[in-house]
Design a protein around this motif. Structure first.
Motif, PDB file in Angstrom:
ATOM      1  N   GLY A 244       8.856  13.376   4.250  1.00 18.92           N
ATOM      2  CA  GLY A 244       9.536  12.091   4.098  1.00 18.92           C
ATOM      3  C   GLY A 244      10.830  11.994   4.881  1.00 18.92           C
ATOM      4  N   PHE A 245      11.559  10.875   4.686  1.00 11.13           N
ATOM      5  CA  PHE A 245      12.748  10.612   5.504  1.00 11.13           C
ATOM      6  C   PHE A 245      13.993  10.334   4.675  1.00 11.13           C
ATOM      7  CE2 PHE A 245      10.492   6.522   5.050  1.00 11.13           C
ATOM      8  CZ  PHE A 245      11.494   5.674   4.621  1.00 11.13           C
ATOM      9  N   GLN A 246      14.014  10.774   3.414  1.00 15.19           N
ATOM     10  CA  GLN A 246      15.154  10.474   2.549  1.00 15.19           C
ATOM     11  C   GLN A 246      16.469  11.055   3.050  1.00 15.19           C
ATOM     12  OE1 GLN A 246      12.331  11.976   1.510  1.00 15.19           O
ATOM     13  NE2 GLN A 246      12.888  14.121   1.258  1.00 15.19           N
ATOM     14  N   GLY A 247      16.423  12.100   3.870  1.00 16.49           N
ATOM     15  CA  GLY A 247      17.633  12.715   4.389  1.00 16.49           C
ATOM     16  C   GLY A 247      18.105  12.140   5.705  1.00 16.49           C
TER      17      GLY A 247
ATOM     18  N   ARG B  55      18.985  13.159  -4.294  1.00 15.10           N
ATOM     19  CA  ARG B  55      18.414  13.933  -5.402  1.00 15.10           C
ATOM     20  C   ARG B  55      17.237  14.752  -4.863  1.00 15.10           C
ATOM     21  NH1 ARG B  55      14.629  13.481  -9.466  1.00 15.10           N
ATOM     22  NH2 ARG B  55      15.331  14.179 -11.514  1.00 15.10           N
ATOM     23  N   SER B  56      17.508  15.538  -3.828  1.00  9.86           N
ATOM     24  CA  SER B  56      16.449  16.220  -3.101  1.00  9.86           C
ATOM     25  C   SER B  56      17.017  17.451  -2.412  1.00  9.86           C
ATOM     26  CB  SER B  56      15.848  15.280  -2.054  1.00  9.86           C
ATOM     27  OG  SER B  56      16.781  15.051  -1.002  1.00  9.86           O
TER      28      SER B  56
ATOM     29  N   ASP C  77       3.811   0.362   4.385  1.00  8.33           N
ATOM     30  CA  ASP C  77       5.068  -0.031   3.747  1.00  8.33           C
ATOM     31  C   ASP C  77       5.897   1.222   3.470  1.00  8.33           C
ATOM     32  OD1 ASP C  77       4.164  -2.609   3.715  1.00  8.33           O
ATOM     33  OD2 ASP C  77       3.485  -2.554   1.637  1.00  8.33           O
ATOM     34  N   ALA C  78       7.161   1.164   3.826  1.00 12.07           N
ATOM     35  CA  ALA C  78       8.020   2.341   3.641  1.00 12.07           C
ATOM     36  C   ALA C  78       9.329   1.972   2.960  1.00 12.07           C
ATOM     37  CB  ALA C  78       8.289   3.001   4.998  1.00 12.07           C
ATOM     38  N   ASP C  79       9.300   0.929   2.132  1.00 10.52           N
ATOM     39  CA  ASP C  79      10.541   0.428   1.544  1.00 10.52           C
ATOM     40  C   ASP C  79      10.750   0.882   0.106  1.00 10.52           C
ATOM     41  OD1 ASP C  79       8.484  -1.014   0.431  1.00 10.52           O
ATOM     42  OD2 ASP C  79       9.405  -2.982   0.722  1.00 10.52           O
ATOM     43  N   ALA C  80       9.999   1.886  -0.352  1.00  5.12           N
ATOM     44  CA  ALA C  80      10.147   2.378  -1.723  1.00  5.12           C
ATOM     45  C   ALA C  80      10.315   3.891  -1.718  1.00  5.12           C
ATOM     46  CB  ALA C  80       8.941   1.986  -2.575  1.00  5.12           C
ATOM     47  N   PHE C  81      10.890   4.399  -2.814  1.00  8.00           N
ATOM     48  CA  PHE C  81      11.094   5.844  -2.928  1.00  8.00           C
ATOM     49  C   PHE C  81      10.937   6.265  -4.374  1.00  8.00           C
ATOM     50  CE2 PHE C  81      15.194   3.821  -3.579  1.00  8.00           C
ATOM     51  CZ  PHE C  81      15.748   4.499  -4.656  1.00  8.00           C
ATOM     52  N   TYR C  82      10.660   7.548  -4.561  1.00  8.34           N
ATOM     53  CA  TYR C  82      10.688   8.121  -5.900  1.00  8.34           C
ATOM     54  C   TYR C  82      12.100   8.605  -6.163  1.00  8.34           C
ATOM     55  CZ  TYR C  82      10.408  11.644  -9.552  1.00  8.34           C
ATOM     56  OH  TYR C  82      10.642  12.386 -10.679  1.00  8.34           O
ATOM     57  N   GLY C  83      12.655   8.196  -7.305  1.00  6.18           N
ATOM     58  CA  GLY C  83      13.993   8.615  -7.668  1.00  6.18           C
ATOM     59  C   GLY C  83      14.285   8.254  -9.104  1.00  6.18           C
ATOM     60  N   HIS C  84      15.509   8.470  -9.525  1.00  4.30           N
ATOM     61  CA  HIS C  84      15.924   8.183 -10.893  1.00  4.30           C
ATOM     62  C   HIS C  84      17.334   7.612 -10.896  1.00  4.30           C
ATOM     63  CE1 HIS C  84      12.511   9.996 -12.986  1.00  4.30           C
ATOM     64  NE2 HIS C  84      12.555  10.962 -12.100  1.00  4.30           N
ATOM     65  N   LEU C  85      17.665   6.927 -11.982  1.00  5.35           N
ATOM     66  CA  LEU C  85      19.018   6.439 -12.170  1.00  5.35           C
ATOM     67  C   LEU C  85      19.936   7.594 -12.541  1.00  5.35           C
ATOM     68  CD1 LEU C  85      18.211   3.262 -14.296  1.00  5.35           C
ATOM     69  CD2 LEU C  85      18.850   3.318 -11.872  1.00  5.35           C
TER      70      LEU C  85
ATOM     71  N   ILE D   1      17.828   9.355  -4.883  1.00  2.18           N
ATOM     72  CA  ILE D   1      16.603   9.320  -4.091  1.00  2.18           C
ATOM     73  C   ILE D   1      16.045  10.735  -3.922  1.00  2.18           C
ATOM     74  CG2 ILE D   1      17.966   9.300  -1.939  1.00  2.18           C
ATOM     75  CD1 ILE D   1      15.671   7.675  -0.675  1.00  2.18           C
ATOM     76  N   SER D   2      14.805  10.929  -4.369  1.00  2.00           N
ATOM     77  CA  SER D   2      14.168  12.248  -4.281  1.00  2.00           C
ATOM     78  C   SER D   2      13.274  12.357  -3.052  1.00  2.00           C
ATOM     79  CB  SER D   2      13.343  12.522  -5.545  1.00  2.00           C
ATOM     80  OG  SER D   2      14.167  12.541  -6.692  1.00  2.00           O
ATOM     81  N   PHE D   3      12.377  11.389  -2.876  1.00  2.00           N
ATOM     82  CA  PHE D   3      11.597  11.364  -1.632  1.00  2.00           C
ATOM     83  C   PHE D   3      11.040   9.959  -1.418  1.00  2.00           C
ATOM     84  CE2 PHE D   3       8.456  12.864  -4.777  1.00  2.00           C
ATOM     85  CZ  PHE D   3       7.423  11.947  -4.588  1.00  2.00           C
ATOM     86  N   THR D   4      10.786   9.650  -0.156  1.00  2.00           N
ATOM     87  CA  THR D   4      10.277   8.344   0.214  1.00  2.00           C
ATOM     88  C   THR D   4       8.779   8.268  -0.057  1.00  2.00           C
ATOM     89  OG1 THR D   4      10.182   9.172   2.491  1.00  2.00           O
ATOM     90  CG2 THR D   4      12.058   7.824   1.870  1.00  2.00           C
ATOM     91  N   MET D   5       8.298   7.050  -0.328  1.00  2.00           N
ATOM     92  CA  MET D   5       6.906   6.860  -0.746  1.00  2.00           C
ATOM     93  C   MET D   5       5.999   6.293   0.339  1.00  2.00           C
ATOM     94  SD  MET D   5       7.159   5.302  -4.561  1.00  2.00           S
ATOM     95  CE  MET D   5       7.641   6.267  -5.993  1.00  2.00           C
TER      96      MET D   5
END
Length: 478
Positions: free
Chosen positions: A194-197, A216-217, A238-246, A412-416
């Protein structure tokens, strides 16, 4: 330039990369894994994960039909049907293979439900502790199995460019320091997580202000695979969502406040307001969806959770590493005041707006008419429960002091989303046809998770299932 010849070159040494490389090596392919991390226990999301093995909150061993329904439920039918079918039928065999490859699995209780977890499990504590726990041990075991089959990981090696000839991928160029090496191969597998970083890519696809999101990764997902594939003509989903938490906003500067405690269940039981003291989203959507909502705001740091003592003692204590008491003990800021007016002043928030918001919320909760609020207020899902589950958070009014607040941010943990693939894990070109010689698996791929509700089916299992198939594809002569 040094040139290395292999049957399969894998970009990324996470669970997807190692699984595919081992599967191909078991079938007689010569394979090599290029990993940018130079450390023996190089950081990657699989290594630092909690280690829960579920598929859309369901037991991966529960059968194809049940898993297929669970995927549709958690993504609200966003997942590509063919890929969802593939993952549902692959999950059971992939679990058995993972266990045979050295992953120690136990059944553990998480929020009152039994789940498969890689052992030994991580202790329920704040901060980033992963060394020696189950996922870390699993990664060492997988590397050992890779070596047993005559293949290896090349550390400190960052892939930079795919080598294309007449529309076919024939290799990849990678750098180790100032040295460039070309790896020629029958197949190249992209699996870099993914590209979260990568702040530029996060800004391009996810949030106008990536600096306001807590990483968060492992911080190693830099989107190299996506950029190389895009340059080679691959189609992106689509690349506009990610797995993460508040998370608490203090997590941006305090490492003890990520990846835990998360604020998901607390927010699911309280009121979330913006800087004006007004609600702006349905708090019952769940932490993953709300993290995406926050990230997309012009000001991702504008949200605050408002609650009272009763909520702090109920929703605040539900999670395994709960905000109450871990938020304060880890150095996070918990605002506390005897009345709402004082809380509003402490937050620099209009007193009248906050009072109106709380009064309207309380009236709707007490009369069971949360759907009449704007935005509506649903009961929401309990922590760790499928989106379709009837297990709901019990809502309480915010009425008895002391009153509390926590400033929120998205972790943000990782992109979806990302590279489009078919059911053989082959990368698809913009026209829809497979690009010969190019495969992808894991979090750099798209089409399964994400969508309007940021539906999440489970990072470890999704990556393992896709890599399980990719390894088989790579072992076939094509």
């Amino acid at each position: 330039m040094e040139i290395v010849e292999k049957d399969l070159v894998v970009v990324g040494g996470g669970i997807a990369g190692l699984t595919a490389a081992i599967r191909a090596a078991e079938a007689g392919c010569s394979s090599i894994v290029l990993e940018q991390g130079a450390e023996e226990a190089y950081p990657c999301n699989a290594r630092i994960a909690t280690g829960v093995l579920n598929l859309a909150h369901a037991d991966p061993m529960s059968g194809e039909k049940a898993l297929r329904k669970a995927i549709d439920d958690d993504t609200e039918a966003y997942a590509d049907p063919a890929l969802a079918d593939l993952i549902a039928r692959t999950a059971g065999p992939a679990m058995q293979w993972l266990r045979a490859s050295g992953a120690k699995m136990i059944r553990a209780m998480v929020q009152g439900s039994p789940v498969w977890m890689i052992a030994p499990p991580r202790l329920p504590s704040t901060g980033h502790q992963w060394q020696g726990y189950g996922p870390d041990q699993m990664m060492h075991a997988l590397e050992g199995r890779l070596r047993k089959h005559g293949s290896a990981i090349q550390r400190g090696m960052r892939a930079r460019r795919l080598c294309m000839e007449n529309g076919r991928c024939v290799g990849v160029e990678a750098e180790r320091g100032n040295v460039t090496i070309r790896f020629n191969a029958r197949n190249v597998l992209l699996a870099d997580g993914g590209f979260q970083g990568n702040a530029d890519l996060v800004r391009r696809f996810i949030s106008p202000r990536p600096e306001c999101l807590t990483q968060r990764s492992a911080g190693t997902g830099r989107g190299d695979a996506l950029l190389m594939a895009e340059e080679a003509g691959a189609r992106l989903t689509d690349a506009d969502a990610f797995y993460g938490h508040l998370l608490c906003q203090d997590s941006l500067t305090n490492a003890l406040l990520w990846p835990y405690p998360t604020m998901d269940t607390l927010v699911g039981g309280c009121i979330m307001v913006d800087r004006s003291g007004r609600r702006f989203a349905d708090e019952g959507l769940g932490g993953i969806t709300l993290s995406n909502v926050l990230a997309r705001l012009a000001d991702p740091l504008s949200a605050t959770a408002i609650f009272d003592q009763a909520i702090w003692e109920s929703s605040g204590r539900v999670e395994r590493v709960a905000p109450n008491p871990h938020l304060v003990s880890a150095g996070g800021t918990l605002y506390s005041q005897p009345d709402l007016a004082s809380l509003a002043r402490a937050l620099d928030m209009p007193e009248g707006n906050l009072r109106q918001t709380v009064d309207a919320y309380n009236a709707a909760i007490l009369t069971g008419s949360g759907d009449t609020l704007m935005p509506p207020r649903t009961a929401g899902r309990a922590f760790g429960v499928s989106r379709a589950s009837s297990d709901r958070v019990t809502l309480l009014p915010v009425k008895t002091g002391p009153f509390y607040a926590v400033r929120l941010c998205a972790g943000i943990s990782f992109t979806m989303g990302g590279i489009a693939i078919d059911t053989c894990a082959r990368v698809l070109a913009r026209g829809g046809e497979p690009i010969p010689g190019l495969l992808a698996a894991g979090a750099c791929t798209g089409g399964i998770e994400g969508g309007p509700v940021a539906g999440y089916i489970g990072g470890l299992m999704k990556s393992t299932c896709l890599a399980f198939v990719a390894g088989e594809t790579a072992s076939r002569r094509n």
